[in-house]
Design a protein around this motif. Structure first.
Motif, PDB file in Angstrom:
ATOM      1  N   THR A 335       7.494 -37.126  43.138  1.00  0.00           N
ATOM      2  CA  THR A 335       8.089 -37.338  41.859  1.00  0.00           C
ATOM      3  C   THR A 335       7.229 -36.321  41.039  1.00  0.00           C
ATOM      4  O   THR A 335       8.204 -34.999  40.259  1.00  0.00           O
ATOM      5  CB  THR A 335       8.245 -38.432  40.947  1.00  0.00           C
ATOM      6  OG1 THR A 335       8.774 -39.300  42.339  1.00  0.00           O
ATOM      7  CG2 THR A 335       9.422 -38.917  39.767  1.00  0.00           C
ATOM      8  N   ARG A 336       5.710 -36.613  40.704  1.00  0.00           N
ATOM      9  CA  ARG A 336       5.338 -35.425  39.999  1.00  0.00           C
ATOM     10  C   ARG A 336       5.568 -34.449  40.078  1.00  0.00           C
ATOM     11  O   ARG A 336       5.502 -33.492  39.142  1.00  0.00           O
ATOM     12  CB  ARG A 336       3.728 -35.523  40.084  1.00  0.00           C
ATOM     13  CG  ARG A 336       3.115 -35.334  38.898  1.00  0.00           C
ATOM     14  CD  ARG A 336       1.354 -36.140  39.289  1.00  0.00           C
ATOM     15  NE  ARG A 336       0.931 -35.843  40.183  1.00  0.00           N
ATOM     16  CZ  ARG A 336       0.140 -34.948  40.716  1.00  0.00           C
ATOM     17  NH1 ARG A 336      -0.033 -34.018  40.163  1.00  0.00           N
ATOM     18  NH2 ARG A 336      -0.484 -34.824  41.817  1.00  0.00           N
ATOM     19  N   HIS A 337       5.684 -33.742  40.831  1.00  0.00           N
ATOM     20  CA  HIS A 337       6.037 -32.205  41.696  1.00  0.00           C
ATOM     21  C   HIS A 337       7.427 -31.368  41.025  1.00  0.00           C
ATOM     22  O   HIS A 337       7.393 -30.896  40.993  1.00  0.00           O
ATOM     23  CB  HIS A 337       5.561 -32.199  43.184  1.00  0.00           C
ATOM     24  CG  HIS A 337       4.286 -32.482  42.960  1.00  0.00           C
ATOM     25  ND1 HIS A 337       3.166 -30.957  43.395  1.00  0.00           N
ATOM     26  CD2 HIS A 337       3.209 -33.076  43.307  1.00  0.00           C
ATOM     27  CE1 HIS A 337       1.202 -31.770  43.541  1.00  0.00           C
ATOM     28  NE2 HIS A 337       1.845 -32.900  43.923  1.00  0.00           N
ATOM     29  N   ALA A 338       8.432 -32.719  41.523  1.00  0.00           N
ATOM     30  CA  ALA A 338       9.194 -32.615  40.507  1.00  0.00           C
ATOM     31  C   ALA A 338       9.538 -31.987  39.550  1.00  0.00           C
ATOM     32  O   ALA A 338      10.319 -31.199  38.845  1.00  0.00           O
ATOM     33  CB  ALA A 338      10.332 -33.401  41.693  1.00  0.00           C
ATOM     34  N   ILE A 339       9.190 -33.015  38.907  1.00  0.00           N
ATOM     35  CA  ILE A 339       8.905 -32.548  37.716  1.00  0.00           C
ATOM     36  C   ILE A 339       8.392 -31.376  36.799  1.00  0.00           C
ATOM     37  O   ILE A 339       8.799 -30.893  35.858  1.00  0.00           O
ATOM     38  CB  ILE A 339       8.466 -34.003  36.494  1.00  0.00           C
ATOM     39  CG1 ILE A 339       9.523 -35.238  37.409  1.00  0.00           C
ATOM     40  CG2 ILE A 339       8.173 -33.990  35.253  1.00  0.00           C
ATOM     41  CD1 ILE A 339       8.713 -36.925  36.584  1.00  0.00           C
ATOM     42  N   ALA A 341       7.875 -29.031  38.895  1.00  0.00           N
ATOM     43  CA  ALA A 341       8.519 -27.894  38.587  1.00  0.00           C
ATOM     44  C   ALA A 341       9.838 -27.906  37.624  1.00  0.00           C
ATOM     45  O   ALA A 341      10.441 -26.036  37.684  1.00  0.00           O
ATOM     46  CB  ALA A 341       9.249 -28.253  40.666  1.00  0.00           C
ATOM     47  N   GLN A 342      10.968 -28.426  37.378  1.00  0.00           N
ATOM     48  CA  GLN A 342      12.203 -29.012  35.981  1.00  0.00           C
ATOM     49  C   GLN A 342      11.306 -27.903  35.491  1.00  0.00           C
ATOM     50  O   GLN A 342      11.868 -27.515  34.396  1.00  0.00           O
ATOM     51  CB  GLN A 342      12.317 -30.180  36.111  1.00  0.00           C
ATOM     52  CG  GLN A 342      13.027 -30.732  37.007  1.00  0.00           C
ATOM     53  CD  GLN A 342      14.459 -29.972  37.760  1.00  0.00           C
ATOM     54  OE1 GLN A 342      15.536 -28.966  36.894  1.00  0.00           O
ATOM     55  NE2 GLN A 342      14.911 -29.756  39.445  1.00  0.00           N
ATOM     56  N   ALA A 343       9.927 -28.740  34.716  1.00  0.00           N
ATOM     57  CA  ALA A 343       9.928 -27.993  33.515  1.00  0.00           C
ATOM     58  C   ALA A 343       9.167 -26.726  33.732  1.00  0.00           C
ATOM     59  O   ALA A 343      10.177 -25.705  32.498  1.00  0.00           O
ATOM     60  CB  ALA A 343       8.330 -28.331  32.916  1.00  0.00           C
ATOM     61  N   GLN A 344       9.359 -25.736  34.506  1.00  0.00           N
ATOM     62  CA  GLN A 344       8.497 -24.565  34.795  1.00  0.00           C
ATOM     63  C   GLN A 344       9.948 -23.793  35.021  1.00  0.00           C
ATOM     64  O   GLN A 344      10.268 -22.435  34.231  1.00  0.00           O
ATOM     65  CB  GLN A 344       7.898 -24.174  35.797  1.00  0.00           C
ATOM     66  CG  GLN A 344       6.375 -25.126  36.551  1.00  0.00           C
ATOM     67  CD  GLN A 344       5.780 -24.483  38.065  1.00  0.00           C
ATOM     68  OE1 GLN A 344       6.615 -24.949  39.003  1.00  0.00           O
ATOM     69  NE2 GLN A 344       4.297 -24.666  37.467  1.00  0.00           N
ATOM     70  N   THR A 354       5.373 -27.826  44.626  1.00  0.00           N
ATOM     71  CA  THR A 354       5.804 -28.090  45.522  1.00  0.00           C
ATOM     72  C   THR A 354       6.625 -29.515  45.691  1.00  0.00           C
ATOM     73  O   THR A 354       6.301 -30.732  46.140  1.00  0.00           O
ATOM     74  CB  THR A 354       5.148 -27.458  46.626  1.00  0.00           C
ATOM     75  OG1 THR A 354       3.921 -28.226  46.574  1.00  0.00           O
ATOM     76  CG2 THR A 354       4.864 -25.917  47.021  1.00  0.00           C
ATOM     77  N   PRO A 355       7.951 -29.794  45.015  1.00  0.00           N
ATOM     78  CA  PRO A 355       8.056 -31.483  45.015  1.00  0.00           C
ATOM     79  C   PRO A 355       8.436 -31.645  46.362  1.00  0.00           C
ATOM     80  O   PRO A 355       8.127 -33.536  46.572  1.00  0.00           O
ATOM     81  CB  PRO A 355       9.723 -31.110  45.349  1.00  0.00           C
ATOM     82  CG  PRO A 355       9.820 -29.626  44.131  1.00  0.00           C
ATOM     83  CD  PRO A 355       8.557 -28.457  44.903  1.00  0.00           C
ATOM     84  N   TRP A 356       8.492 -31.099  47.890  1.00  0.00           N
ATOM     85  CA  TRP A 356       8.636 -32.174  48.240  1.00  0.00           C
ATOM     86  C   TRP A 356       7.123 -32.228  49.793  1.00  0.00           C
ATOM     87  O   TRP A 356       6.974 -31.099  49.814  1.00  0.00           O
ATOM     88  CB  TRP A 356      10.110 -30.993  49.733  1.00  0.00           C
ATOM     89  CG  TRP A 356      11.235 -31.512  48.771  1.00  0.00           C
ATOM     90  CD1 TRP A 356      11.481 -30.107  47.573  1.00  0.00           C
ATOM     91  CD2 TRP A 356      11.722 -32.111  49.159  1.00  0.00           C
ATOM     92  NE1 TRP A 356      12.884 -30.822  47.345  1.00  0.00           N
ATOM     93  CE2 TRP A 356      13.593 -31.612  48.048  1.00  0.00           C
ATOM     94  CE3 TRP A 356      12.147 -33.720  50.023  1.00  0.00           C
ATOM     95  CZ2 TRP A 356      14.179 -32.617  47.851  1.00  0.00           C
ATOM     96  CZ3 TRP A 356      13.365 -34.306  49.139  1.00  0.00           C
ATOM     97  CH2 TRP A 356      14.478 -33.825  48.517  1.00  0.00           C
ATOM     98  N   GLN A 357       7.618 -32.474  49.988  1.00  0.00           N
ATOM     99  CA  GLN A 357       6.513 -32.492  51.844  1.00  0.00           C
ATOM    100  C   GLN A 357       6.671 -32.627  53.111  1.00  0.00           C
ATOM    101  O   GLN A 357       7.548 -34.361  52.787  1.00  0.00           O
ATOM    102  CB  GLN A 357       5.221 -33.889  51.777  1.00  0.00           C
ATOM    103  CG  GLN A 357       3.831 -33.706  51.982  1.00  0.00           C
ATOM    104  CD  GLN A 357       3.105 -34.577  51.485  1.00  0.00           C
ATOM    105  OE1 GLN A 357       2.166 -34.430  50.984  1.00  0.00           O
ATOM    106  NE2 GLN A 357       3.106 -36.070  51.984  1.00  0.00           N
TER     107      GLN A 357
END
Length: 532
Positions: A335-339, A341-344, A354-357
């Motif tokens: 979640t934190r990485h997804a947020i 990425a959206q902000a970028q 990298t939102p996925w692992q």
């Protein structure tokens, strides 16, 4: 008992060694020596080979100091008439200061009839005493004396772990801490090694002896000899007899004292202990083996490529499960990485988050192989010189091609480092056999510091190309077993039609044609590495 390298020569002086190229140094230092000693009757001779067999020496009766020009280098390296020259030759100038300290403060002579052991102990105590007195008189000389300590000490001063050598090392180094030449940090490991052998109580008693020596008058021979007798009593020795110490086992690597002393000497030289040992051993075993260089054949090149491929695979074990971040699915959403990425994306920048692992399988890092190739060049190898030369090149070249660190060493009557760790074995070196096979142990002990064969955490292998007809089978076997226990694989290539000695804890391969036998060599090497 060992004693300092003799550089205080009583009695008749040897003829002065002169060299016209170094006359300017001799003249300049003769003019300078009154500043260091307060004496005006001294001369200084600087020349290659001067020093009476030591780096420098003082002849009291001749009022002459000699310094071996080897420690300066070339006559034009500096102008000895200028004060700043000492910064360019700190070791040589430190030797001059040390001998000046003898000239100024060694005013006593060993009384006739003094047992040699007692006289040697008195000479040992004199080393730190005169430096203590020199520093008290000229505080700035400490800087130069520190540069000289390692020159006046030999790695052979601590060959075995016994009270004699531990006390000797304490007198050379620990006493110089109380003389305020060295610091406690300088010799921390030496102190620990000495304490472990002597015990804290006995070391404190010896310390009291050298501290009393430091305050002894320059002309008080009786007190210096009395302190030497006391030193012997503390160690429980009979001064009337030359102490009998055990001979070091040639099949055993250096003990605690030797390792601590090597660490100290390496640190002061700005080297790692392994680099220092390699430099010392390479200098000691400099007698050249005789070889003929030739280009490898196509078959030898093909065999080396085959072996290199097998060695690369041996360096990598089974793939291991792991997780890996990813920009796109599938996988578990972070979640934190997804947020982030959206902000970028919203900011108009390229997303780096990298939102996925996802689960994946990654090979472990490939360790670097350290391979030593030791080739027997004794006369008994004459009928097998050609195939064994080929085998040595195939091993060394294959290892180097697979990003390994390699070294090739020849042993016979002498030991020669043929190819160092940073050299690529581009040519086959055909053996010219000669002499005996007495130096196998020395060859292994040269390979050890060059390649860190006993250091854990490395992938290590020693390949020996020899018929096994050695002069010292028993200590050689102990050495091979020591490497095996340390995790270093040992591969022994032996001529196929010879009934030579077979060593335990080693993988033996009989070789007639190395090119034809490369599959067997590769399999044995891989098996040895995987089981190490």
């Amino acid at each position: 008992m060992p004693h300092p390298r003799t550089h205080l020569h009583s009695g008749a002086a040897a003829p002065a060694i002169g060299d016209p190229d170094w006359q300017a140094w001799s003249h300049a230092w003769t003019q300078h020596i009154p500043v260091l000693t307060g004496r005006t009757d001294l001369t200084v001779s600087v020349a290659p080979g001067a020093g009476g067999g030591a780096p420098a020496c003082f002849y009291p009766d001749a009022c002459r100091i000699e310094v071996d020009a080897t420690h300066i280098g070339a006559p034009d390296i500096a102008n000895p008439r200028r004060a700043g020259h000492k910064r360019l030759v700190p070791t040589a100038y430190g030797l001059l200061v040390h001998e000046a300290a003898h000239a100024a403060h060694s005013r006593w002579r060993t009384p006739p009839g003094t047992p040699p052991v007692v006289a040697a102990v008195a000479e040992l105590l004199e080393e730190s005493r005169i430096e203590y007195r020199q520093r008290a008189r000229r505080r700035g000389d400490r800087r130069w004396l520190r540069h000289t300590v390692t020159t006046l000490i030999s790695p052979d001063d601590a060959p075995i772990d016994d009270p004699w050598h531990a006390a000797h090392l304490a007198g050379l180094l620990l006493a110089r801490v109380d003389a305020r030449i060295l610091t406690a940090k300088d010799i921390k490991r030496v102190r620990a090694a000495v304490t472990a052998i002597l015990g804290r109580k006995r070391l404190l008693q010896l310390r009291e002896v050298w501290r009393q020596a430091h305050t002894t008058d320059d002309t008080d021979a009786d007190s210096m000899v009395d302190l030497a007798w006391r030193w012997c009593r503390i160690l429980g020795i009979d001064p009337q007899q030359q102490p009998q110490t055990p001979v070091p086992d040639p099949g055993v690597f250096g003990g605690r004292l030797a390792q601590a002393l090597t660490d100290y000497l390496a640190h002061t030289a700005g080297l790692t202990p392994a680099e220092y040992r390699a430099r010392q051993l390479s200098a000691r075993y400099s007698a050249p083996a005789t070889w003929t260089r030739r280009d490898p054949t196509d078959d030898e090149r093909a065999a080396a490529r085959h072996l290199a491929a097998r060695l690369r695979r041996a360096r990598t074990h089974q793939p291991e499960p792991d997780t890996q971040p990813s920009l796109i699915p599938p996988g578990r959403l972070r979640t934190r990485h997804a947020i982030t990425a959206q902000a970028q994306i919203a900011a108009g920048t390229r997303p780096t988050a990298t939102p996925w692992q996802r689960r994946t399988t990654l090979p472990p890092p490939k360790p670097t192989l350290h391979l030593g190739v030791i080739v027997d060049v004794s006369f008994s190898m004459h009928p097998y010189a050609a195939p064994m030369s080929s085998a040595a090149w195939i091993l060394a070249h294959a290892a180097r091609s697979s990003d390994a660190v390699t070294a090739t060493i020849a042993f016979g009557s002498d030991v020669t480092l043929l190819i160092g760790p940073r050299q690529r074995p581009t040519h086959v070196q055909d053996i010219h056999t000669f002499g005996g096979s007495s130096t196998f142990i020395d060859a292994v002990k040269l390979a050890d510091p060059v390649l860190q064969l006993r250091q854990p955490g490395r992938l290590r292998m020693l390949a020996v190309v020899s018929d096994g007809d050695l002069d010292n089978i028993a200590p050689a076997q102990r050495l091979v077993s020591t490497l095996h226990r340390a995790g270093c694989a040992v591969l022994w290539l032996r001529p196929a039609d010879l009934d030579g000695h077979t060593f335990t804890d080693a993988t033996t391969v009989l070789v007639a044609d190395p090119v034809q036998a490369i599959h067997h060599i590769a399999s044995a090497a891989v098996t040895a590495l995987e089981q190490a």
